[in-house]
Design a protein around this motif. Structure first.
Motif, PDB file in Angstrom:
ATOM      1  N   LEU A 195      -9.893  -6.619   4.447  1.00 60.71           N
ATOM      2  CA  LEU A 195     -10.958  -6.993   3.514  1.00 60.71           C
ATOM      3  C   LEU A 195     -11.523  -8.349   3.906  1.00 60.71           C
ATOM      4  O   LEU A 195     -10.781  -9.225   4.324  1.00 60.71           O
ATOM      5  CB  LEU A 195     -10.414  -7.074   2.084  1.00 60.71           C
ATOM      6  CG  LEU A 195     -10.242  -5.770   1.300  1.00 60.71           C
ATOM      7  CD1 LEU A 195      -9.486  -6.038   0.023  1.00 60.71           C
ATOM      8  CD2 LEU A 195     -11.583  -5.132   0.983  1.00 60.71           C
ATOM      9  N   SER A 196     -12.840  -8.515   3.755  1.00 57.76           N
ATOM     10  CA  SER A 196     -13.440  -9.817   4.077  1.00 57.76           C
ATOM     11  C   SER A 196     -14.258 -10.315   2.888  1.00 57.76           C
ATOM     12  O   SER A 196     -15.337 -10.857   3.049  1.00 57.76           O
ATOM     13  CB  SER A 196     -14.329  -9.692   5.320  1.00 57.76           C
ATOM     14  OG  SER A 196     -15.291  -8.673   5.117  1.00 57.76           O
ATOM     15  N   LEU A 197     -13.707 -10.088   1.675  1.00 56.14           N
ATOM     16  CA  LEU A 197     -14.405 -10.501   0.460  1.00 56.14           C
ATOM     17  C   LEU A 197     -13.844 -11.831  -0.033  1.00 56.14           C
ATOM     18  O   LEU A 197     -12.653 -12.096   0.088  1.00 56.14           O
ATOM     19  CB  LEU A 197     -14.218  -9.436  -0.638  1.00 56.14           C
ATOM     20  CG  LEU A 197     -14.646  -8.006  -0.285  1.00 56.14           C
ATOM     21  CD1 LEU A 197     -14.217  -7.050  -1.384  1.00 56.14           C
ATOM     22  CD2 LEU A 197     -16.148  -7.933  -0.079  1.00 56.14           C
ATOM     23  N   GLY A 198     -14.700 -12.645  -0.640  1.00 56.87           N
ATOM     24  CA  GLY A 198     -14.241 -13.867  -1.281  1.00 56.87           C
ATOM     25  C   GLY A 198     -13.978 -15.016  -0.321  1.00 56.87           C
ATOM     26  O   GLY A 198     -13.959 -14.866   0.905  1.00 56.87           O
ATOM     27  N   LEU A 199     -13.737 -16.189  -0.938  1.00 53.36           N
ATOM     28  CA  LEU A 199     -13.471 -17.406  -0.174  1.00 53.36           C
ATOM     29  C   LEU A 199     -11.985 -17.503   0.180  1.00 53.36           C
ATOM     30  O   LEU A 199     -11.146 -16.892  -0.482  1.00 53.36           O
ATOM     31  CB  LEU A 199     -13.859 -18.627  -1.009  1.00 53.36           C
ATOM     32  CG  LEU A 199     -15.354 -18.796  -1.308  1.00 53.36           C
ATOM     33  CD1 LEU A 199     -15.545 -19.959  -2.264  1.00 53.36           C
ATOM     34  CD2 LEU A 199     -16.132 -19.030  -0.026  1.00 53.36           C
ATOM     35  N   PRO A 200     -11.638 -18.307   1.200  1.00 53.56           N
ATOM     36  CA  PRO A 200     -10.215 -18.498   1.509  1.00 53.56           C
ATOM     37  C   PRO A 200      -9.494 -19.141   0.318  1.00 53.56           C
ATOM     38  O   PRO A 200     -10.114 -19.834  -0.493  1.00 53.56           O
ATOM     39  CB  PRO A 200     -10.229 -19.450   2.715  1.00 53.56           C
ATOM     40  CG  PRO A 200     -11.607 -19.345   3.268  1.00 53.56           C
ATOM     41  CD  PRO A 200     -12.509 -19.021   2.131  1.00 53.56           C
ATOM     42  N   PRO A 217      -2.863   0.371   3.568  1.00 58.24           N
ATOM     43  CA  PRO A 217      -3.819   1.471   3.760  1.00 58.24           C
ATOM     44  C   PRO A 217      -5.263   0.948   3.758  1.00 58.24           C
ATOM     45  O   PRO A 217      -5.517  -0.205   3.383  1.00 58.24           O
ATOM     46  CB  PRO A 217      -3.577   2.378   2.549  1.00 58.24           C
ATOM     47  CG  PRO A 217      -2.485   1.786   1.754  1.00 58.24           C
ATOM     48  CD  PRO A 217      -2.142   0.446   2.309  1.00 58.24           C
ATOM     49  N   GLU A 218      -6.174   1.802   4.142  1.00 60.12           N
ATOM     50  CA  GLU A 218      -7.584   1.421   4.127  1.00 60.12           C
ATOM     51  C   GLU A 218      -8.049   1.233   2.684  1.00 60.12           C
ATOM     52  O   GLU A 218      -7.768   2.077   1.827  1.00 60.12           O
ATOM     53  CB  GLU A 218      -8.443   2.505   4.797  1.00 60.12           C
ATOM     54  CG  GLU A 218      -8.255   2.600   6.299  1.00 60.12           C
ATOM     55  CD  GLU A 218      -8.690   1.333   7.023  1.00 60.12           C
ATOM     56  OE1 GLU A 218      -9.673   0.701   6.578  1.00 60.12           O
ATOM     57  OE2 GLU A 218      -8.042   0.966   8.025  1.00 60.12           O
ATOM     58  N   PRO A 219      -8.750   0.128   2.380  1.00 53.13           N
ATOM     59  CA  PRO A 219      -9.257  -0.056   1.009  1.00 53.13           C
ATOM     60  C   PRO A 219     -10.466   0.849   0.760  1.00 53.13           C
ATOM     61  O   PRO A 219     -11.411   0.872   1.557  1.00 53.13           O
ATOM     62  CB  PRO A 219      -9.657  -1.536   0.980  1.00 53.13           C
ATOM     63  CG  PRO A 219      -9.884  -1.915   2.401  1.00 53.13           C
ATOM     64  CD  PRO A 219      -9.039  -1.020   3.243  1.00 53.13           C
ATOM     65  N   SER A1078      -0.013   8.457  -0.158  1.00 54.17           N
ATOM     66  CA  SER A1078      -0.763   7.291   0.322  1.00 54.17           C
ATOM     67  C   SER A1078      -1.453   7.527   1.662  1.00 54.17           C
ATOM     68  O   SER A1078      -2.327   6.771   2.051  1.00 54.17           O
ATOM     69  CB  SER A1078       0.182   6.098   0.465  1.00 54.17           C
ATOM     70  OG  SER A1078       1.160   6.370   1.452  1.00 54.17           O
ATOM     71  N   GLY A1079      -1.030   8.578   2.375  1.00 56.59           N
ATOM     72  CA  GLY A1079      -1.585   8.816   3.698  1.00 56.59           C
ATOM     73  C   GLY A1079      -0.950   7.967   4.778  1.00 56.59           C
ATOM     74  O   GLY A1079      -1.316   8.052   5.953  1.00 56.59           O
ATOM     75  N   ALA A1080       0.020   7.107   4.404  1.00 52.91           N
ATOM     76  CA  ALA A1080       0.709   6.270   5.394  1.00 52.91           C
ATOM     77  C   ALA A1080       1.574   7.145   6.290  1.00 52.91           C
ATOM     78  O   ALA A1080       2.082   8.191   5.866  1.00 52.91           O
ATOM     79  CB  ALA A1080       1.573   5.229   4.684  1.00 52.91           C
ATOM     80  N   SER A1081       1.766   6.715   7.542  1.00 55.19           N
ATOM     81  CA  SER A1081       2.475   7.559   8.510  1.00 55.19           C
ATOM     82  C   SER A1081       3.707   6.870   9.072  1.00 55.19           C
ATOM     83  O   SER A1081       3.833   5.647   9.028  1.00 55.19           O
ATOM     84  CB  SER A1081       1.528   7.941   9.656  1.00 55.19           C
ATOM     85  OG  SER A1081       1.009   6.770  10.252  1.00 55.19           O
ATOM     86  N   THR A1082       4.617   7.694   9.593  1.00 58.08           N
ATOM     87  CA  THR A1082       5.798   7.205  10.308  1.00 58.08           C
ATOM     88  C   THR A1082       5.533   7.444  11.793  1.00 58.08           C
ATOM     89  O   THR A1082       5.167   8.559  12.182  1.00 58.08           O
ATOM     90  CB  THR A1082       7.061   7.970   9.866  1.00 58.08           C
ATOM     91  OG1 THR A1082       7.143   7.927   8.444  1.00 58.08           O
ATOM     92  CG2 THR A1082       8.307   7.361  10.467  1.00 58.08           C
TER      93      THR A1082
END
Length: 1278
Positions: A195-200, A217-219, A1078-1082
């Motif tokens: 994600l590239s939202l918001g300030l540091p 996972p992908e947002p 979640s769609g996460a993989s091993t």
């Protein structure tokens, strides 16, 4: 036989022997004395009766043939079977009972002979001398404890089966590899990866290296409030990331049908409160206008209001539940239709007098279809839902579980920096879906069992798994700039004397209570209760003493910090309020000096629990009962009749005046010879008899035949005769009077002894309450802000004479707001010292806030370490938070008393697993692991301590302050026994007679043999000298136990870093499992790694040292003293981190983890000055190690062996692990090589593209088995 004419003798037949393991019959070649069974692989030796005779020491006169085997062993020999010889990778030692030669693995200290079953131990200190002697051909030193080589015939093996030499260097390398790789950077700087939202974030935030290796996972969720956040910039990129993943997770349901939950595990001070406010505002914009916010203290509702205002949710009302009545919240009377209900954990379990509970009230307000936010802030409060064996779940834990069950659609958020300080505390997080339907674990106990079995490595995987599945975030403020120092505060002489006398008094008090208990004849239940109170008070007393001992050091540290223009925060747990209030009740509000907590605690223990015999008054009731019995006996019925026949069937009470003059019946056959003669009835046989023939008791008027008594009466019939009962009663009465007098005397004596003990306690020199003492020494309440839970305090009187008790709050400040007021005084720079307790400081911020006036650097001193790691983390978090100008300095204070480390031990244990679980790396928390004694290794070490003291076994180390001679050790054992008797560890102690005259003996119950907590608790009650000696003995033995475990590859070291010169991925990763939710993989990764160091690099390292003049005269290249297969090993030694130890660099594996002591280096290697010789040898070893391990071409493990192999293929199973945990465990359990059976979590970073991978190490031999278990299909695409 004579020379020429004799025929050549037939070759001796092989011996037939039975295998000691599988009991099969083996044929052993002539001359061979040691062999390995080809069937069961057991290494063994010929029995003594079949051993060939050793050669005579006299010079031989002629060449004699080898002695044939005894004839009985040659019977029925039909074929020759080649034996395999001695296992060359192990040490050959002789069993002391059956003389069998055993193949003992390096590092094994205790084992059992497989042939005769006797338990054996290796004397490590003497083994090295023995091995050196046997290697050089010299006899071993006397007393080596090992059979001399002359008594172990050298095995005569067939030339084709020359045994492989023991490669000493290979053994060292194998140990080093088993210990794991070097520890890499624990933390990495954090930025949201997807994600590239918001300030540091305003302050540097980090994540552990382990968690950073896992991708979330992908947002996919889009925030409704994003445009507003872009304008206001009130949430940082980290907080926005949490909002996105939490809302995304809340869209899913678990296989059970409940809505999935989310866990915010961010560290203290990152800004979890504002994140929760953001979540509430996002859900409000989605039309969900009801939310429940559960937190630890009602004061935090002000912070909740502030955070909601900050994110723009000013229209959302916050309703504190504890201020509302128990009726329906949405009724007309209360009228709460929406908003945030702010409830504390204590309110959650509260109920009204009518039985209506707050929990029911909340559920009714929410409704069964409620799908709004249910936030458990500081959720570690619910941690004891699944307690340790023998204890009960807490009401809070059960309430948290119940509200989740009743609101299945609620969007649950668990929020705490310390939410899972150990695996069993995850029990209430049912919405994470880690166990239950659709998982590898049927229920929580099964999940817990797998984690505890897997050790720290398994815990680390849980955190990583949760992140990979999008249900968990855990970032922490960087501790860069924060100092953690453990400061030892040695006891001053006065305190040392005070402590010693207190220890003596407690030992005497224990004997006094034992004696008093015997005299009072107390019941078992009462006795058990007294001893529970005794040991609990014992622990609290000495904890008070330890705190008081540190007061001078705290005052000194505080004054130094103030002189350096810093401010001070002092953390403690117990304020001593209960003791103070008791003293005020007894002595009034004005006293001569501050209250001594230890003294008041002792006085209370003795006053309320000293066993006294029953009071003499209690016998009065017994006397009254006895008098009543006598009265009844004396008024017993006296039935008399005139005439021969009874007219009354039943006995009646009659007076002496009307004694029953009844007329005889007219039909009577017999008339009395004298009408005045009276007849009476025998009250035993109920027959009539003349008065003169019956005995009449002068006591109770009993009339009986002499013959009817038991035993029959044979004496004279006298007027003053008494029946047996009256005689007994008279005796009892006399005896009773004597007893009353005796009990009265005993009672008075016991009361007198009790009063004497109380006088002794009052005369003891004991320290004052530490909290009052520190405040007084640092300038009083005007200089020190107190943020605790107590209501009143003792302050020095204005004239300096005595102290006065007063309420903490001034007139203008209410008691409810006093802590907030004191906090503000500190933050406004009006008071530069703050003292905090857990009760008063929950959620309080005392950091060097940029918005506050007081921006001095904080020096945080822990006078008293909290009982648990999660509380320690919470306390540390008061002074280390976001938006600070400087990071704090932490000073963890300990006395030099061994027993005080007991408290550090508990916390260290929690900190270690807390770092593992909530941050994916057990090195993530502040390090106190040096004080973690309460572990399996600690239990083993304690058992060895006790066995040594009870003389059941020898100590593996020389006890502290003892020389190597037996007399000094025996003196220590005697002192240790006396000490352990005085604190109740050794029971039933007696002084022996006979050959052991004067020796103290007793027993230690089995449950105490491995109870480290009890040992360290009781240790506190000993005088400092013996306390420290016993503690040093325990830690020394623990070091030996840990060292052995490390050498045997059994030490659970958590995540192991794999370091190599070159790490590259060999082939594209293979996806072997995909999580449906979640769609996460091993994924299975295969790497090739090169660990070697070239000759040029090694030479450059040495030259660099010499050029910097930083080296030692012992730096340089060395070669092994022993040859192996005609070659020697070469190594580079450079002085290490401590004097006398050296870093070892090898051609095949690079720098070793363990630094080698100089003595060991010189005993195994010799320095080489010829550069040409080293250059050739180094290059040869570098080249050979690319294709084979250090054991050579005949290695028994074959191509799977990696010991000392420079080029390796390395497999890691990464990504999601928990769903396939069971499959992996089964596959690894089938492995032959012991080290391959362990579940090991490893971490490596590729050198070509800096890709970091963390996962389970899968040995090459196990890959096929794992893939088969996962039912992996070759065609699965990435």
């Amino acid at each position: 036989m004579a020379g020429g004419s004799s025929s050549p003798s037939p070759p001796p037949a092989p011996l037939q022997v039975r295998c000691a393991g599988c009991r099969g019959v083996l044929a052993v070649a002539p001359g061979m004395t040691e062999f390995i069974c080809p069937k069961c692989q057991m290494a063994q030796r010929l029995p003594p009766q079949l051993m060939p005779k050793p050669p005579s020491s006299s010079p031989p006169t002629s060449s004699a043939p080898a002695l044939p085997a005894p004839p009985q062993a040659r019977r029925r020999a039909s074929h020759t079977s080649q034996a395999q010889g001695v296992d060359p990778t192990k040490i050959q030692l002789t069993c002391v009972r059956c003389q069998a030669v055993l193949n003992v693995p390096h590092g094994l200290a205790n084992f059992r002979c497989p042939q005769c079953g006797v338990d054996l131990a290796v004397d490590v200190s003497k083994l090295h001398n023995f091995l050196t002697a046997t290697t050089n051909g010299a006899p071993p030193a006397p007393g080596s404890g090992v059979t001399p080589p002359s008594s172990i015939p050298t095995p005569v093996l067939p030339t084709a089966e020359v045994p492989e030499e023991i490669n000493e260097v290979a053994v060292d390398v194998e140990r080093e590899e088993d210990e794991g790789g070097t520890v890499g950077e624990t933390f990495t700087d954090y930025r949201p990866p997807k994600l590239s939202l918001g300030l540091p974030h305003p302050d540097p935030v980090v994540e552990t290296s382990s968690l950073s290796a896992v991708q979330p996972p992908e947002p996919t969720y889009e925030l409704n409030i994003m445009d507003e956040l872009d304008k206001t910039k009130t949430l940082s990129c980290l907080q926005i990331e949490t909002l996105v993943y939490a809302c995304q997770r809340h869209l899913h349901h678990l296989p059970t049908g409940d809505r999935a939950g989310f866990f915010v595990g961010d560290g203290a001070g990152v800004g979890k409160g504002r994140t929760i406010a953001g979540l509430i505002w996002e859900n409000w914009q989605q039309g969900r206008h009801k939310a429940v916010w559960v937190s630890v203290g009602s004061d935090l509702k002000y912070d909740a209001r502030r955070d909601l205002d900050d994110v723009g949710a000013k229209c959302v009302q916050v309703h504190p539940l504890n201020k509302l009545p128990y009726s329906k919240l949405d009724s007309k009377a209360i009228g709460i239709k929406n908003g945030v209900i702010f409830v504390t954990y204590s309110s959650l379990i509260a109920s009204s007098e009518r039985g209506r509970s707050r929990l029911q009230q909340l559920v009714q307000w929410c409704g069964h279809e409620f799908d709004g936010l249910l936030v458990f802030d500081e959720c570690h409060k619910a941690k004891n839902l699944i307690p340790d064996a023998g204890s009960q779940p807490t009401r809070t834990g059960k309430a948290v579980l119940e509200i989740q069950e009743k609101l299945p659609e609620a969007r649950v958020v668990y929020c705490s920096a310390t939410g899972a300080s150990e695996p069993r505390n995850l029990g209430y997080m049912v919405r994470l879906g880690l166990w239950g339907d659709g998982t590898s674990f049927q229920d929580f106990p099964q999940f817990l069992g797998a984690l505890e079995k897997g050790g720290v490595g398994a815990l680390e995987l849980v955190a990583m798994d949760m992140k990979a599945r999008g249900m968990y975030v855990c970032r922490t403020l960087s501790y860069k700039g924060a100092d953690f120092d453990i400061v030892e505060a040695p006891l001053e002489e006065r305190m040392m004397n005070m402590y010693g006398k207190a220890a003596e008094f407690w030992a005497e008090l224990r004997l006094e209570l034992l004696s008093a208990g015997e005299l009072s004849g107390e019941e078992k239940g009462t006795s058990n209760q007294i001893w529970r109170l005794y040991w609990a008070s014992h622990q609290r007393f000495f904890r008070h003493m330890c705190m008081s001992a540190k007061v001078p050091a705290v005052v000194k540290l505080a004054k130094e910090a103030l002189a350096e223009n810093k401010c001070v925060v002092i953390g403690l747990q117990s304020t001593g309020e209960a003791r103070t209030e008791e003293a005020v009740t007894k002595y009034g509000v004005e006293m001569e000096d501050f209250v001594s907590g230890p003294r008041e605690l002792l006085l209370k223990l003795v006053e309320e629990n000293y066993p006294l015999p029953p009071k003499p008054d209690s016998f009065q009731q017994g006397e009254e009962k006895l008098a009543e019995i006598q009265r009844k006996r004396h008024s017993a019925p006296d039935i008399s009749f005139k005439g021969r026949f009874r007219k009354v069937a039943k006995m009646e009470d009659v007076s002496d005046d009307d004694s029953g003059d009844y007329s005889p019946s007219e039909s009577s056959d017999h008339e009395s010879s004298s009408s005045d003669e009276e007849f009476h009835m025998c009250q035993i046989c109920n027959s009539e008899e003349e008065k003169s023939l019956l005995l009449n008791c002068s006591g109770c008027s009993l009339r009986v035949h002499p013959r009817c008594l038991t035993p029959p009466w044979t004496g004279m019939l006298t007027d003053d005769w008494s029946c047996y009962s009256c005689k007994k009663a008279e005796g009892q009465e006399q005896e009773h009077d004597a007893n009353v007098a005796d009990f009265s005397k005993r009672y008075d004596t016991a009361v007198e002894r009790k009063l004497k003990i109380l006088d002794v306690i009052r005369s003891l020199d004991l320290p004052n309450n530490p909290l009052d003492d520190i405040i007084d020494q640092l300038g009083g309440p005007d200089k020190v802000a107190e943020i605790t839970g107590r209501r009143g305090m003792l302050i020095r009187a204005s004239d300096g004479k005595g102290v006065v008790y007063q309420a903490r709050n001034a007139k203008e400040v209410s008691m409810e707001m006093i802590n907030m007021h004191e906090k503000q005084q500190f933050m406004d720079d009006k008071k530069l010292i703050a003292i905090i307790s857990e009760a008063g400081s929950a959620g309080v911020s005392l950091h060097a806030d940029r918005r506050a006036k007081n921006q001095r650097r904080r020096v945080h001193v822990t006078l008293e370490l909290p009982w648990s790691a999660d509380r320690a983390i919470q306390q540390f978090g008061r002074t280390h938070r976001s938006n600070q100008t400087s990071a704090p300095q932490y000073r963890l204070l300990f006395t030099n008393l061994g027993g005080e480390k007991r408290f550090a031990s508990i916390v260290a244990k929690r900190l270690e697993s807390l770092g593992a679980l909530t941050q994916g790396d057990r090195r993530a928390g502040p390090s106190l692991s040096a004080f973690n004694y309460d572990s399996n290794y600690g239990k083993k070490a304690l058992t060895m301590v006790y066995k040594g003291i009870m003389e059941q076994d020898s100590f593996p180390v020389v006890p502290p302050s003892c020389s190597d001679n037996q007399a000094s050790i025996q003196e220590f054992i005697t002192k240790a026994k006396i000490a352990l008797v005085s604190v109740g560890i050794i029971r039933d102690s007696i002084v022996c007679n006979g050959k052991d005259a004067g020796k103290l003996s007793g027993r230690i119950v089995d449950s105490d043999m491995h109870d480290v907590a009890r040992f360290l608790n009781r240790l506190l009650g000993l005088a400092p000298d013996i306390q420290n000696r016993l503690f040093d003995l325990f830690t020394s033995i623990l070091d030996v136990v840990l060292h052995n475990a490390r050498r045997e590859g059994q030490l659970d070291s958590g995540i192991v870093d794999i370091k190599a010169k070159n790490v590259e991925m060999k082939e594209p990763p293979k996806t072997v499992h995909i999580d449906s939710l979640s769609g996460a993989s091993t994924v299975l990764f295969t790497f090739t790694i090169d660990r070697g160091v070239t000759w040029e690099s090694a030479k450059a390292m040495l030259d660099g040292r010499e050029n910097d003049s930083a080296g030692s005269s012992n730096d340089g290249f060395y070669e092994s003293k022993r040859e192996w297969m005609g070659r020697r090993h070469f190594t580079l030694a450079l002085e290490g981190s401590t004097e006398g130890t050296y870093k070892i660099v090898r051609p095949a594996i690079g720098e070793a983890l363990r630094e080698m002591p100089l003595t060991e280096l010189k005993s195994k290697y010799r320095k080489v000055s010829s550069i040409d010789k080293v250059s050739k040898g180094w290059q040869d070893e570098y080249d050979v190690s690319s294709k084979q391990c250090m054991h050579g071409s005949k290695c028994k493990v074959g191509s799977y062996c990696t010991v000392g192999r420079r080029l390796q293929e390395f497999n890691i199973l990464g990504g999601l692990i928990l769903p396939v945990w069971g499959t992996i465990e089964k596959a690894l359990a089938k492995q032959v090589y012991q080290n391959h059976k362990r579940v090991r979590v490893v971490r490596l970073e590729t050198t070509n593209d800096n890709q970091r991978i963390v996962g389970l190490f899968i040995p090459n031999a196990a890959v096929e088995s794992v893939l088969t278990g996962l039912q992996w299909v070759q065609d699965v695409k990435d």
